[in-house]
Design a protein around this motif. Structure first.
Motif, PDB file in Angstrom:
ATOM      1  N   ASP A 174       0.852  -1.174   0.000  1.00  0.00           N
ATOM      2  CA  ASP A 174       0.000   0.000   0.000  1.00  0.00           C
ATOM      3  C   ASP A 174       0.896   1.234   0.000  1.00  0.00           C
ATOM      4  O   ASP A 174       2.124   1.122   0.102  1.00  0.00           O
ATOM      5  CB  ASP A 174      -0.899  -0.018   1.240  1.00  0.00           C
ATOM      6  N   PHE A 210      -0.134  13.282   5.508  1.00  0.00           N
ATOM      7  CA  PHE A 210      -1.234  12.390   5.858  1.00  0.00           C
ATOM      8  C   PHE A 210      -1.641  12.642   7.301  1.00  0.00           C
ATOM      9  O   PHE A 210      -0.868  13.147   8.113  1.00  0.00           O
ATOM     10  CB  PHE A 210      -0.847  10.929   5.663  1.00  0.00           C
ATOM     11  N   SER A 211      -2.861  12.283   7.617  1.00  0.00           N
ATOM     12  CA  SER A 211      -3.378  12.490   8.968  1.00  0.00           C
ATOM     13  C   SER A 211      -3.112  11.248   9.825  1.00  0.00           C
ATOM     14  O   SER A 211      -3.008  10.132   9.293  1.00  0.00           O
ATOM     15  CB  SER A 211      -4.878  12.753   8.933  1.00  0.00           C
ATOM     16  N   PHE A 216     -12.506   3.913   3.957  1.00  0.00           N
ATOM     17  CA  PHE A 216     -12.808   5.155   3.250  1.00  0.00           C
ATOM     18  C   PHE A 216     -12.380   4.966   1.805  1.00  0.00           C
ATOM     19  O   PHE A 216     -11.709   4.000   1.460  1.00  0.00           O
ATOM     20  CB  PHE A 216     -12.057   6.338   3.870  1.00  0.00           C
ATOM     21  N   ALA A 223      -5.691   3.837  10.112  1.00  0.00           N
ATOM     22  CA  ALA A 223      -6.635   3.050   9.310  1.00  0.00           C
ATOM     23  C   ALA A 223      -5.891   2.134   8.349  1.00  0.00           C
ATOM     24  O   ALA A 223      -6.232   0.951   8.208  1.00  0.00           O
ATOM     25  CB  ALA A 223      -7.578   3.979   8.545  1.00  0.00           C
ATOM     26  N   ARG A 224      -4.884   2.666   7.689  1.00  0.00           N
ATOM     27  CA  ARG A 224      -4.112   1.853   6.740  1.00  0.00           C
ATOM     28  C   ARG A 224      -3.346   0.754   7.469  1.00  0.00           C
ATOM     29  O   ARG A 224      -3.301  -0.387   7.016  1.00  0.00           O
ATOM     30  CB  ARG A 224      -3.141   2.743   5.965  1.00  0.00           C
ATOM     31  N   ARG A 241      -5.186   9.716  11.582  1.00  0.00           N
ATOM     32  CA  ARG A 241      -6.325   8.816  11.396  1.00  0.00           C
ATOM     33  C   ARG A 241      -6.103   7.929  10.178  1.00  0.00           C
ATOM     34  O   ARG A 241      -6.393   6.724  10.201  1.00  0.00           O
ATOM     35  CB  ARG A 241      -7.616   9.615  11.230  1.00  0.00           C
ATOM     36  N   GLU A 242      -5.606   8.528   9.092  1.00  0.00           N
ATOM     37  CA  GLU A 242      -5.365   7.746   7.879  1.00  0.00           C
ATOM     38  C   GLU A 242      -4.277   6.709   8.111  1.00  0.00           C
ATOM     39  O   GLU A 242      -4.391   5.556   7.692  1.00  0.00           O
ATOM     40  CB  GLU A 242      -4.961   8.656   6.710  1.00  0.00           C
ATOM     41  N   MET A 247       0.857   5.728   1.141  1.00  0.00           N
ATOM     42  CA  MET A 247       0.192   6.937   1.622  1.00  0.00           C
ATOM     43  C   MET A 247       0.959   8.137   1.092  1.00  0.00           C
ATOM     44  O   MET A 247       2.187   8.121   1.043  1.00  0.00           O
ATOM     45  CB  MET A 247       0.154   6.977   3.155  1.00  0.00           C
ATOM     46  N   TYR A 302     -10.134  -0.922   3.241  1.00  0.00           N
ATOM     47  CA  TYR A 302     -10.185   0.495   3.545  1.00  0.00           C
ATOM     48  C   TYR A 302     -11.550   0.856   4.095  1.00  0.00           C
ATOM     49  O   TYR A 302     -12.574   0.395   3.619  1.00  0.00           O
ATOM     50  CB  TYR A 302      -9.912   1.327   2.288  1.00  0.00           C
ATOM     51  N   GLY A 343     -10.420   4.937  -1.504  1.00  0.00           N
ATOM     52  CA  GLY A 343      -8.990   4.918  -1.768  1.00  0.00           C
ATOM     53  C   GLY A 343      -8.701   5.120  -3.247  1.00  0.00           C
ATOM     54  O   GLY A 343      -9.599   5.377  -4.045  1.00  0.00           O
TER      55      GLY A 343
END
Length: 235
Positions: free
Chosen positions: A99, A105-106, A191, A112-113, A108-109, A101, A189, A193
């Motif tokens: 993956d 990036f936040s 959210f 999540a990842r 939270r992201e 990013m 995910y 992507g």
């Protein structure tokens, strides 16, 4: 069991930010500031996941990923990239990253990842205790529990994410699957992507299981929708 994450970035503020947020979520963290140190940390510390910056001194993220995969180290890798690094980002996915990013990036992201990749990795290695049946289609045979795949008598090699994608395709033979469905099912995910990650992995799968990638018989493109894995009979 506490999961261990290796943070590889040459920028101290980013290492500190990632370290703080991951520890707050009860992960153990170790850090490296360049590519050579990252390879050593992976071999000596055996992390559960690697957050790997693309631009690093001594050995960049692409080379680190390539070295680890060549040594059959299949630890999941999330690449950290800056805007404008699209070609290198795609190359990272092609050589074995799971993956990516894009900075900035936040927290939270990131979490999540990380959770999504670790969850899928745990399911693949049997942590959830389920027994997965052997999957077959023509000359292609996949053993999800053993993480093995064969084309006839020839053993095939996949990155962890490629293998998970192949298993999902074979569990859903003859069904049209959208890119968003694949992204949700395989990458987990929570959210929306970047569906380009699906296309890259499908392309890599085709190179390994199709005799002619221009005229695939297993993974067919359904124009404007996504992909379909077609059942094949033994010849």
């Amino acid at each position: 069991m506490v999961q261990k994450i290796l943070i590889v970035d040459d920028e101290q503020p980013i290492r500190t930010l990632l370290d703080y947020n991951l520890r707050q979520s009860n992960y153990e963290t170790i850090m490296a500031a360049d590519g050579e140190e990252a390879v050593l940390k992976v071999e000596n510390e055996n992390p559960d996941l690697i957050l790997l910056d693309l631009m690093l001194p001594k050995m960049d993220g692409i080379e680190v990923c390539k070295v680890l995969r060549q040594r059959n180290i299949n630890t999941p890798i999330i690449m950290l990239t800056a805007k404008g690094e699209e070609p290198d980002k795609v190359l990272g996915l092609e050589i074995g990253a799971d993956d990516y990013m894009t900075k900035p990036f936040s927290p939270r992201e990131v979490l999540a990842r990380v959770k999504a990749v670790l969850r899928r990795s745990g399911e693949r290695t049997g942590i959830n205790g389920t027994d997965l049946p052997v999957l077959r289609s023509g000359p292609l045979t996949v053993h999800p529990e053993q993480y093995e795949a064969y084309f006839g008598d020839e053993a095939l090699e996949f990155t962890p994410k490629e293998f998970e994608l192949l298993v999902y395709f074979m569990q859903n033979k003859n069904r049209v699957l959208t890119r968003d469905q694949l992204l949700s099912a395989v990458w987990n995910y929570d959210f929306a992507g970047d569906t380009r990650i699906v296309d890259v992995h499908v392309s890599h799968l085709r190179e390994k299981i199709e005799e002619n990638t221009r005229k695939p018989i297993f993974i067919k493109t359904v124009r404007g929708i996504g992909y379909k894995f077609e059942e094949q009979k033994l010849r």
